[in-house]
Design a protein around this motif. Structure first.
Motif, PDB file in Angstrom:
ATOM      1  N   GLY A 142     -77.704 -11.579  26.536  1.00  0.00           N
ATOM      2  CA  GLY A 142     -77.052 -11.997  28.211  1.00  0.00           C
ATOM      3  C   GLY A 142     -77.889 -11.684  28.660  1.00  0.00           C
ATOM      4  N   ALA A 143     -78.089 -11.234  29.807  1.00  0.00           N
ATOM      5  CA  ALA A 143     -79.615  -9.635  30.995  1.00  0.00           C
ATOM      6  C   ALA A 143     -79.951  -8.929  29.965  1.00  0.00           C
ATOM      7  CB  ALA A 143     -78.464  -9.340  32.418  1.00  0.00           C
ATOM      8  N   ARG A 144     -79.587  -8.397  28.795  1.00  0.00           N
ATOM      9  CA  ARG A 144     -80.035  -7.930  28.058  1.00  0.00           C
ATOM     10  C   ARG A 144     -81.356  -8.001  28.059  1.00  0.00           C
ATOM     11  NH1 ARG A 144     -78.146  -3.123  26.204  1.00  0.00           N
ATOM     12  NH2 ARG A 144     -76.294  -2.318  26.596  1.00  0.00           N
ATOM     13  N   PRO A 145     -82.918  -7.339  27.581  1.00  0.00           N
ATOM     14  CA  PRO A 145     -84.237  -7.890  27.258  1.00  0.00           C
ATOM     15  C   PRO A 145     -83.902  -7.981  25.513  1.00  0.00           C
ATOM     16  CG  PRO A 145     -84.429  -6.169  27.998  1.00  0.00           C
ATOM     17  CD  PRO A 145     -83.216  -6.174  28.081  1.00  0.00           C
ATOM     18  N   ARG A 146     -83.656  -8.638  25.049  1.00  0.00           N
ATOM     19  CA  ARG A 146     -83.843  -8.945  23.319  1.00  0.00           C
ATOM     20  C   ARG A 146     -84.325  -8.092  22.487  1.00  0.00           C
ATOM     21  NH1 ARG A 146     -84.906 -14.570  21.510  1.00  0.00           N
ATOM     22  NH2 ARG A 146     -83.685 -15.419  23.270  1.00  0.00           N
ATOM     23  N   ARG A 147     -83.277  -7.012  21.751  1.00  0.00           N
ATOM     24  CA  ARG A 147     -83.908  -6.252  21.046  1.00  0.00           C
ATOM     25  C   ARG A 147     -84.300  -6.522  19.467  1.00  0.00           C
ATOM     26  NH1 ARG A 147     -80.149  -1.952  20.830  1.00  0.00           N
ATOM     27  NH2 ARG A 147     -81.976  -0.705  19.393  1.00  0.00           N
ATOM     28  N   GLY A 148     -83.454  -7.720  19.183  1.00  0.00           N
ATOM     29  CA  GLY A 148     -83.967  -8.826  17.384  1.00  0.00           C
ATOM     30  C   GLY A 148     -82.783 -10.191  17.642  1.00  0.00           C
ATOM     31  N   THR A 149     -82.700 -10.437  16.491  1.00  0.00           N
ATOM     32  CA  THR A 149     -81.920 -11.177  15.731  1.00  0.00           C
ATOM     33  C   THR A 149     -81.527 -11.478  14.893  1.00  0.00           C
ATOM     34  OG1 THR A 149     -83.525 -13.381  17.831  1.00  0.00           O
ATOM     35  CG2 THR A 149     -81.884 -13.658  15.601  1.00  0.00           C
ATOM     36  N   VAL A 150     -80.103 -11.524  14.253  1.00  0.00           N
ATOM     37  CA  VAL A 150     -79.428 -11.248  13.368  1.00  0.00           C
ATOM     38  C   VAL A 150     -79.016 -12.681  12.943  1.00  0.00           C
ATOM     39  CG1 VAL A 150     -77.651 -10.550  12.201  1.00  0.00           C
ATOM     40  CG2 VAL A 150     -79.316  -8.734  13.656  1.00  0.00           C
ATOM     41  N   ILE A 151     -79.135 -12.964  11.593  1.00  0.00           N
ATOM     42  CA  ILE A 151     -78.782 -13.703  11.127  1.00  0.00           C
ATOM     43  C   ILE A 151     -77.395 -13.766  10.384  1.00  0.00           C
ATOM     44  CG2 ILE A 151     -78.412 -16.203   9.728  1.00  0.00           C
ATOM     45  CD1 ILE A 151     -80.902 -16.225  10.315  1.00  0.00           C
ATOM     46  N   TYR A 152     -76.161 -14.480  10.558  1.00  0.00           N
ATOM     47  CA  TYR A 152     -74.833 -13.582   9.512  1.00  0.00           C
ATOM     48  C   TYR A 152     -75.009 -14.912   8.308  1.00  0.00           C
ATOM     49  CZ  TYR A 152     -70.919 -11.960   8.306  1.00  0.00           C
ATOM     50  OH  TYR A 152     -68.603 -11.373   7.660  1.00  0.00           O
ATOM     51  N   ALA A 153     -74.691 -14.906   7.440  1.00  0.00           N
ATOM     52  CA  ALA A 153     -74.705 -15.337   6.694  1.00  0.00           C
ATOM     53  C   ALA A 153     -73.048 -14.969   5.261  1.00  0.00           C
ATOM     54  CB  ALA A 153     -75.400 -15.829   4.979  1.00  0.00           C
ATOM     55  N   HIS A 154     -72.041 -16.044   5.274  1.00  0.00           N
ATOM     56  CA  HIS A 154     -70.769 -16.183   5.315  1.00  0.00           C
ATOM     57  C   HIS A 154     -70.780 -15.953   3.723  1.00  0.00           C
ATOM     58  CE1 HIS A 154     -69.745 -20.358   4.404  1.00  0.00           C
ATOM     59  NE2 HIS A 154     -70.286 -20.058   5.642  1.00  0.00           N
ATOM     60  N   GLY A 155     -69.256 -15.909   2.890  1.00  0.00           N
ATOM     61  CA  GLY A 155     -68.868 -15.892   1.871  1.00  0.00           C
ATOM     62  C   GLY A 155     -67.968 -17.389   0.995  1.00  0.00           C
ATOM     63  N   ILE A 156     -67.982 -17.074  -0.222  1.00  0.00           N
ATOM     64  CA  ILE A 156     -67.556 -18.784  -0.162  1.00  0.00           C
ATOM     65  C   ILE A 156     -65.999 -18.568  -0.363  1.00  0.00           C
ATOM     66  CG2 ILE A 156     -66.821 -17.896  -2.772  1.00  0.00           C
ATOM     67  CD1 ILE A 156     -68.502 -20.467  -3.853  1.00  0.00           C
ATOM     68  N   THR A 157     -65.842 -20.107   0.561  1.00  0.00           N
ATOM     69  CA  THR A 157     -63.861 -20.258   0.809  1.00  0.00           C
ATOM     70  C   THR A 157     -64.110 -19.821   2.057  1.00  0.00           C
ATOM     71  OG1 THR A 157     -62.892 -18.166   0.548  1.00  0.00           O
ATOM     72  CG2 THR A 157     -63.599 -20.092  -1.417  1.00  0.00           C
ATOM     73  N   ALA A 158     -64.625 -19.134   2.881  1.00  0.00           N
ATOM     74  CA  ALA A 158     -65.004 -18.598   4.403  1.00  0.00           C
ATOM     75  C   ALA A 158     -65.661 -19.231   5.427  1.00  0.00           C
ATOM     76  CB  ALA A 158     -65.210 -17.762   4.109  1.00  0.00           C
ATOM     77  N   ASP A 159     -66.493 -19.675   6.764  1.00  0.00           N
ATOM     78  CA  ASP A 159     -66.907 -20.144   7.072  1.00  0.00           C
ATOM     79  C   ASP A 159     -68.097 -18.957   7.794  1.00  0.00           C
ATOM     80  OD1 ASP A 159     -65.232 -19.695   8.919  1.00  0.00           O
ATOM     81  OD2 ASP A 159     -64.261 -21.131  10.360  1.00  0.00           O
ATOM     82  N   LYS A 160     -68.217 -19.545   9.012  1.00  0.00           N
ATOM     83  CA  LYS A 160     -68.606 -18.912  10.597  1.00  0.00           C
ATOM     84  C   LYS A 160     -68.199 -17.977  11.005  1.00  0.00           C
ATOM     85  CE  LYS A 160     -68.756 -21.560  14.329  1.00  0.00           C
ATOM     86  NZ  LYS A 160     -67.420 -22.445  13.952  1.00  0.00           N
ATOM     87  N   ASP A 161     -66.953 -18.350  10.946  1.00  0.00           N
ATOM     88  CA  ASP A 161     -66.552 -16.574  11.268  1.00  0.00           C
ATOM     89  C   ASP A 161     -66.145 -15.544  10.994  1.00  0.00           C
ATOM     90  OD1 ASP A 161     -66.170 -18.056  13.946  1.00  0.00           O
ATOM     91  OD2 ASP A 161     -64.445 -18.647  13.344  1.00  0.00           O
TER      92      ASP A 161
END
Length: 270
Positions: free
Chosen positions: A22-41
């Motif tokens: 949002g309006a906050r300065p970006r402090r960092g970027t994070v990628i989330y890599a899920h497990g098998i049988t799951a999805d991005k949620d």
């Protein structure tokens, strides 16, 4: 949130979403890599982590590996090599569109492609979280030590994979014979041990899917690594998800200079 288009080098489209700070300065970027049988949620866990991190000033990219969720590819066609290409696409997108110190949360089987990618990924990472991770393919799949592993990766299941082309995992995911065979040929320890990125491992000591002892041993033998034990927690984190999410968010959302402090890094040689 927004939905970027991620296309891998071999042309697979990956379903993805970005949580912006949002309006906050970006402090960092994070990628989330899920497990098998799951999805991005990841059954809601990834969403919770992403929302909390976004509120603290991080952009978070969640994506579904090929053959998972609504990403391209098929379940039976999912492979470790393919997931490494998927992760590469996510890292490339983050570097180009969300430039900031990059961290990664690798959950369960998502740790496999992550650790095997460390030879080229390590120097790009600010921090790495391994959430209930697969750290030893042999102990988890080839000669499984846990009840879940013995159920899904027994000699009988291996024979079934060879004959019909897949085994059904968790009653929902058709794991193909190629991935089944790949499990026997990768060793995750060398890239993990050679890495210098600060690592947080979060795992329950009652995990019936991946052996907790593998995490304990890994954390004890690798510099710059800390194990946070969820006492009494199984792989699904039931009853312990609040602690797990808060631990991940606090560690990733802390002082941006924290991993580079010599005193802290020295203290992490557990």
């Amino acid at each position: 949130m927004s939905g970027p288009e991620l296309i891998t080098l071999d042309g697979v489209r990956l379903d993805a979403v970005v949580h912006h700070p949002g309006a906050r300065p970006r402090r960092g970027t994070v990628i989330y890599a899920h497990g098998i049988t799951a999805d991005k949620d990841e059954f809601g866990t990834a969403v919770r982590v992403a929302d909390e991190l976004a509120s603290s000033g991080h952009a978070v990219l969640r994506f579904s590996f090929r053959g998972h969720g609504t990403s391209g590819g098929t379940q039976r066609g999912a492979t470790i090599a393919g997931e490494m290409l998927d992760l590469e696409a996510a890292v490339t997108y983050a570097a180009e569109e969300l430039p900031a110190p990059l961290s990664l949360v690798a959950s369960s089987f998502g740790a496999v492609s992550t650790l095997l990618s460390l030879p080229w990924l390590d120097h790009r990472l600010h921090r790495l979280v391994l959430l209930r991770p697969v750290l030893d393919l042999h102990r988890t799949f080839v000669e499984p030590e846990t009840p879940w592993g013995r159920q899904h990766y027994s000699p009988e299941q291996r024979k079934s994979a060879h004959e019909q082309g897949f085994v059904l995992v968790n009653g929902t995911f058709e794991l193909g014979r190629v991935l089944f065979e790949e499990l026997r040929h990768h060793d995750l320890a060398p890239p993990f041990q050679a890495s210098t990125v600060p690592v947080l491992i979060v795992q329950g000591d009652q995990d019936t899917v991946v052996p907790y002892d593998a995490a304990r041993q890994a954390a004890a033998t690798r510099p710059f690594c800390h194990l946070h034990t969820l006492t009494g927690a199984d792989h699904g984190l039931d009853g312990h998800e609040d602690e797990a999410v808060q631990t991940v968010v606090d560690w990733l959302g802390g002082d941006p200079d924290w991993p580079h402090s010599p005193a802290v890094l020295g203290a992490m040689r557990w």
